[in-house]
Write a protein that holds these residues in place. Structure first.
Motif, PDB file in Angstrom:
ATOM      1  N   ARG A  44      93.492 -21.582 -39.587  1.00 51.14           N
ATOM      2  CA  ARG A  44      92.748 -20.503 -40.557  1.00 51.14           C
ATOM      3  C   ARG A  44      91.575 -20.580 -40.882  1.00 51.14           C
ATOM      4  N   SER A  45      90.979 -19.340 -40.950  1.00 54.28           N
ATOM      5  CA  SER A  45      89.412 -18.843 -41.296  1.00 54.28           C
ATOM      6  C   SER A  45      89.171 -17.637 -41.720  1.00 54.28           C
ATOM      7  N   LEU A  46      88.482 -17.526 -42.584  1.00 55.06           N
ATOM      8  CA  LEU A  46      88.029 -16.266 -43.432  1.00 55.06           C
ATOM      9  C   LEU A  46      87.747 -15.221 -42.485  1.00 55.06           C
ATOM     10  N   LEU A  47      87.114 -15.583 -41.210  1.00 55.22           N
ATOM     11  CA  LEU A  47      86.671 -14.392 -40.270  1.00 55.22           C
ATOM     12  C   LEU A  47      88.076 -13.861 -39.538  1.00 55.22           C
ATOM     13  N   GLY A  48      89.217 -14.534 -39.648  1.00 57.07           N
ATOM     14  CA  GLY A  48      90.540 -14.293 -38.691  1.00 57.07           C
ATOM     15  C   GLY A  48      90.155 -14.381 -37.312  1.00 57.07           C
ATOM     16  N   PRO A  49      90.666 -13.598 -36.480  1.00 55.02           N
ATOM     17  CA  PRO A  49      90.535 -13.274 -35.142  1.00 55.02           C
ATOM     18  C   PRO A  49      88.929 -12.806 -34.960  1.00 55.02           C
ATOM     19  N   LEU A  50      88.309 -12.499 -35.785  1.00 58.99           N
ATOM     20  CA  LEU A  50      86.694 -12.079 -35.524  1.00 58.99           C
ATOM     21  C   LEU A  50      86.042 -13.386 -35.021  1.00 58.99           C
ATOM     22  N   ARG A  51      86.435 -14.455 -35.188  1.00 62.74           N
ATOM     23  CA  ARG A  51      85.790 -15.766 -34.833  1.00 62.74           C
ATOM     24  C   ARG A  51      85.759 -15.752 -33.249  1.00 62.74           C
ATOM     25  N   SER A  52      86.383 -15.078 -32.552  1.00 63.04           N
ATOM     26  CA  SER A  52      86.624 -15.216 -31.254  1.00 63.04           C
ATOM     27  C   SER A  52      85.427 -14.209 -30.400  1.00 63.04           C
ATOM     28  N   PRO A  53      84.566 -14.913 -29.879  1.00 63.08           N
ATOM     29  CA  PRO A  53      83.507 -13.913 -29.249  1.00 63.08           C
ATOM     30  C   PRO A  53      84.116 -12.791 -28.001  1.00 63.08           C
ATOM     31  N   GLU A  54      85.144 -13.422 -27.572  1.00 68.41           N
ATOM     32  CA  GLU A  54      85.862 -12.666 -26.525  1.00 68.41           C
ATOM     33  C   GLU A  54      86.496 -11.058 -27.012  1.00 68.41           C
ATOM     34  N   LEU A  55      87.223 -11.484 -28.419  1.00 66.38           N
ATOM     35  CA  LEU A  55      87.634 -10.287 -29.143  1.00 66.38           C
ATOM     36  C   LEU A  55      86.671  -9.389 -29.467  1.00 66.38           C
ATOM     37  N   LEU A  56      85.642  -9.953 -29.916  1.00 69.26           N
ATOM     38  CA  LEU A  56      84.550  -9.114 -30.537  1.00 69.26           C
ATOM     39  C   LEU A  56      83.941  -8.237 -29.487  1.00 69.26           C
ATOM     40  N   SER A  57      83.724  -8.890 -28.065  1.00 65.78           N
ATOM     41  CA  SER A  57      83.423  -7.968 -26.882  1.00 65.78           C
ATOM     42  C   SER A  57      84.276  -6.872 -26.505  1.00 65.78           C
ATOM     43  N   LEU A  58      85.593  -7.263 -26.583  1.00 64.90           N
ATOM     44  CA  LEU A  58      86.474  -6.306 -26.410  1.00 64.90           C
ATOM     45  C   LEU A  58      86.705  -5.221 -27.366  1.00 64.90           C
ATOM     46  N   MET A  59      86.273  -5.553 -28.683  1.00 65.33           N
ATOM     47  CA  MET A  59      86.258  -4.470 -29.706  1.00 65.33           C
ATOM     48  C   MET A  59      84.961  -3.727 -29.400  1.00 65.33           C
ATOM     49  N   ALA A  60      84.134  -4.406 -28.946  1.00 63.55           N
ATOM     50  CA  ALA A  60      82.769  -3.395 -28.752  1.00 63.55           C
ATOM     51  C   ALA A  60      83.046  -2.293 -27.831  1.00 63.55           C
TER      52      ALA A  60
END
Length: 254
Positions: A44-60
């Motif tokens: 568990r993390s306050l950032l949730g899935p946003l702690r994944s750099p790969e996910l942030l890249s895909l969302m960009a």
């Protein structure tokens, strides 16, 4: 839904669309796959899935593509109104949707030999090129053809990106990850509509479509830049290197 605009009021179409969405949600909830799915426990993390750099890249990539698509939400009505037939915009969106359906059917029947991350970068590049086609349209029918062709790449790119998002989401955060995806889609579409409004007001619809193509091109650059990072993601069962090798060997030589 676009066809309904030809025979009913916008308010009626909104209500029917809401009812269809509700029916689809209930239908999905009643399927066996939906009822059997269980979330996996994870850190568990306050950032949730946003702690994944790969996910942030895909969302960009997804957000930039959503901006490009959002341009059409305003540019197409402006195009139809500028040619004296604002009611025809429903048929233009229908042509775009038919292209999307054809592209989805085509892609769903294939087993690509390329890794998913390469499919994404190439797919977004094709999306950028096809997004420029409406800028070449000179009348209603040429616009419909441009949208029909341009729409064919939307479903394949969306399927590839959603597959990667499912793999990039940290364990136990899949549902939350797709909530962020929907947020990015809506925000990008709204920004694209605002961008189109500025372009149409200052110039013309052709400038708005060219802007959409440039924005989509930026998405292709991002997808190409992060492809090596995405290649390190855990692979789905049908996306292993062995699967790609078997598919490539089975493909007929040109």
């Amino acid at each position: 839904m676009s066809a309904l605009l030809l025979v009913s009021s916008p308010g009626t179409v909104v209500v029917i669309g809401g009812l269809m969405g509700a029916a689809g949600a209930l239908g999905l909830a009643m399927t066996g796959a939906s009822r059997q799915w269980r979330s996996q426990a994870g850190q568990r993390s306050l950032l949730g899935p946003l702690r994944s750099p790969e996910l942030l890249s895909l969302m960009a990539v997804l957000t930039v593509c959503a901006v490009a698509g959002g341009v059409f939400n305003l540019a197409l009505p402006a195009f139809a109104a500028g040619r004296g037939d604002p009611g025809a915009v429903g048929l233009l969106f229908a042509a775009w949707g038919v292209g999307g359906a054809l592209g989805g059917i085509w892609f769903g029947r294939r087993k690509p030999a390329l890794p998913t991350e390469q499919l994404l970068s190439r797919g977004v590049a094709v999306f950028a090129v096809l997004t420029a086609l409406p800028a070449l349209a000179w009348d209603f029918w040429s616009m419909a053809v441009a949208l029909l062709i341009g729409g064919t790449v939307i479903a394949p790119v969306t399927a590839v990106e959603y597959d990667l998002i499912g793999r990039a989401a940290p364990r136990g955060t899949l549902a939350e990850a797709f909530t962020w995806v929907m947020t990015a889609n809506i925000a990008g579409g709204a920004l694209g509509s605002q961008l189109a409004g500025l372009q149409v007001h200052a110039h013309e619809t052709r400038a708005a479509f060219l802007t959409a193509a440039l924005v989509a091109g930026a998405g292709a650059v991002i997808a190409f830049t992060v492809r090596h990072r995405l290649a390190a993601l855990p692979r789905a069962a049908d996306d292993s290197p062995e699967q790609h090798a078997d598919t490539a060997q089975a493909a007929p030589a040109n």
